[in-house]
Write an enzyme that holds these catalytic residues in place. Structure first.
Site, PDB file in Angstrom:
ATOM      1  CG  HIS A 298      -1.817  -1.690   1.135  1.00 18.92           C
ATOM      2  ND1 HIS A 298      -2.390  -1.362   0.100  1.00 18.92           N
ATOM      3  CD2 HIS A 298      -1.704  -2.651   2.351  1.00 18.92           C
ATOM      4  CE1 HIS A 298      -3.280  -2.432   0.334  1.00 18.92           C
ATOM      5  NE2 HIS A 298      -2.466  -2.952   1.686  1.00 18.92           N
TER       6      HIS A 298
ATOM      7  CG  HIS B  80      -6.125  -5.796   1.134  1.00 18.15           C
ATOM      8  ND1 HIS B  80      -6.657  -5.335   2.651  1.00 18.15           N
ATOM      9  CD2 HIS B  80      -4.942  -5.941   1.850  1.00 18.15           C
ATOM     10  CE1 HIS B  80      -6.688  -5.154   3.025  1.00 18.15           C
ATOM     11  NE2 HIS B  80      -5.324  -5.611   2.942  1.00 18.15           N
TER      12      HIS B  80
END
Length: 331
Positions: free
Chosen positions: A57, A219
Site C-alpha cells: 500500500h 486488497h
C-alpha cells in the site's frame, strides 16, 4: 507481468532496506520485525504513534514515518497483517514515558495481531491504546473485515494524531483526536484493473477490459458492484454521491478532499477526477478548504482511484496544517 523484483519472498525486506538506505539520517530499519522507525524514537514526553497493516500500500505506511506522522511502522507481507510479535516488539522498541498509540485499519487479521500485541505489551508494563480506522463507505462487511474497512482516510487520522503527539498531547488526547477525525472521514474507491502481487505473478482477480469494480477494497476485495466502464465524470459522480450522503456532508461544510491513486493510474487522470469532484461539491455548497491529489494508500499496481472527504473544523484544520517531515513528502 514484468516487475523489478528479485526473489518475490524478499520483496518486502528489500524494499524496506532500500527505504532505510535512502534516508540514513532519519530512519532505522530492523529486519527482524520489518520495522521502520524514526531514528530519534522514542522521545521522552511524546506519545509514540505506530501503524502496521500489510505491505503493498506504499507510501502507506513505512514511507510516512517521520516527524509529525508515524514514529514506527511494522508491515506484514504483501496484503498480509503483520505477525503479533512484530507489533509487540515495535511497540516495546518505541515505547516512551507517555505510551504508544496503535493505529489499525479495520481488517480482521490486523485487529487480531494488534489486539494480541496490546494485551502482551500491557502485561509487560508498556502503556498502549488502540484506535481502529474504518472510513470506507463501500461495504459494511467484507471477506477481510467485520464492519467497514480502513482505507486512504487513515492518512488524515495519522496526520492529526501525529501532530498532536508532536505538540505534547497525552495518550488519551491522541485517542480522542484520532476518533474524532475518523468519525468525520469517508472514502470510496474504484478499480479499473486488478493488481499483481509479486509472489503470485498474475492478477489477483479477473476484471474484464470493459468493466470496473465500484467500491473495491485496497486488497482487491469485491466492492458494491461490477459495472460497465464509463467516463471519469460519471465514475466520480457515483463515488462522491456515496460519500457525501453517508455522513452526510451538507451545504456550509468545509472539507478536505483527497483523490488517491491506487498505484497504476497517472496523476493526470487523478486531477481529472479531482476537477469534477471539486465542481460537484461547490454546486452543493460544500467548500473544499484543503486538497490532496496523489498516491497515499495504493494497491500495488492497481489502476483506479479513491475519493476521501473529511469534514473540517478549526481543530482538525490546524492539525492537518502542522509541519511534517517524512520520506515521501506528501503532506
Amino acid at each position: 507481468m514484468k516487475k523489478l523484483v528479485n526473489d518475490p519472498q524478499q520483496f518486502v525486506p528489500e524494499m524496506l532496506e532500500g527505504l532505510a538506505l535512502a534516508n540514513p539520517d532519519t530512519l532505522v530499519y530492523d529486519p527482524a520485525y520489518n520495522l521502520i522507525r524514526r531514528a530519534d524514537a522514542p522521545r521522552s514526553g511524546k506519545v509514540s504513534i505506530v501503524q502496521g497493516s500489510g505491505s503493498g500500500h506504499e507510501p502507506a505506511h513505512v514511507m510516512i514515518v517521520g516527524k509529525g506522522m508515524l514514529d514506527a511502522a511494522c508491515p506484514g507481507d504483501v496484503f498480509a497483517a503483520p505477525p503479533m510479535d512484530y507489533v509487540l516488539e515495535t511497540a516495546k522498541k518505541v515505547a516512551s514515558d507517555k505510551g504508544v498509540l496503535l493505529l489499525v485499519n479495520n481488517y480482521t487479521g490486523d485487529r487480531m495481531a494488534f489486539e494480541m500485541a496490546k494485551e502482551m505489551a500491557d502485561a509487560e508494563g508498556v502503556a498502549t491504546q488502540i484506535l481502529f480506522i474504518d472510513d470506507d463507505v463501500a461495504v459494511k462487511d467484507s471477506t477481510y473485515t467485520t464492519g467497514r474497512r480502513g482505507v486512504a482516510g487513515n492518512f488524515f487520522v495519522i496526520k492529526a494524531v501525529g501532530a498532536a503527539a508532536e505538540n505534547g498531547a497525552d495518550l488519551a488526547e491522541c485517542v480522542r483526536i484520532g476518533e474524532k477525525v475518523n468519525s468525520v472521514t469517508r472514502t470510496m474507491g474504484v478499480a479499473l484493473t486488478a493488481c499483481t502481487p509479486p509472489a503470485k505473478g498474475s492478477p489477483l482477480f479477473e476484471l474484464e477490459d470493459d468493466k470496473i469494480e465500484m467500491g473495491v477494497g485496497i486488497h482487491g476485495e469485491p466492492g458494491r458492484e461490477r459495472q460497465p466502464m464509463r467516463s471519469a465524470d460519471e465514475i466520480t459522480d457515483e463515488l462522491l454521491g456515496a460519500i457525501v450522503t453517508d455522513l452526510p456532508f451538507e451545504s456550509g461544510n468545509r472539507v478536505a478532499l483527497m483523490v488517491n491513486g491506487l498505484g497504476g493510474t497517472p496523476i493526470s487522470e487523478l486531477y481529472i477526477v479531482y476537477r469534477h469532484a471539486h465542481q460537484r461539491l461547490a454546486e452543493q455548497g460544500i467548500e473544499v478548504a484543503r486538497s490532496y491529489v496523489g498516491e497515499y494508500c495504493t494497491s500495488l499496481d492497481m489502476a483506479g482511484a479513491s475519493i476521501t472527504l473529511v469534514q473540517l473544523d478549526d481543530e482538525i484544520t490546524e492539525l492537518l496544517d502542522a509541519p511534517a517531515e517524512v520520506a515521501m513528502r506528501i503532506f
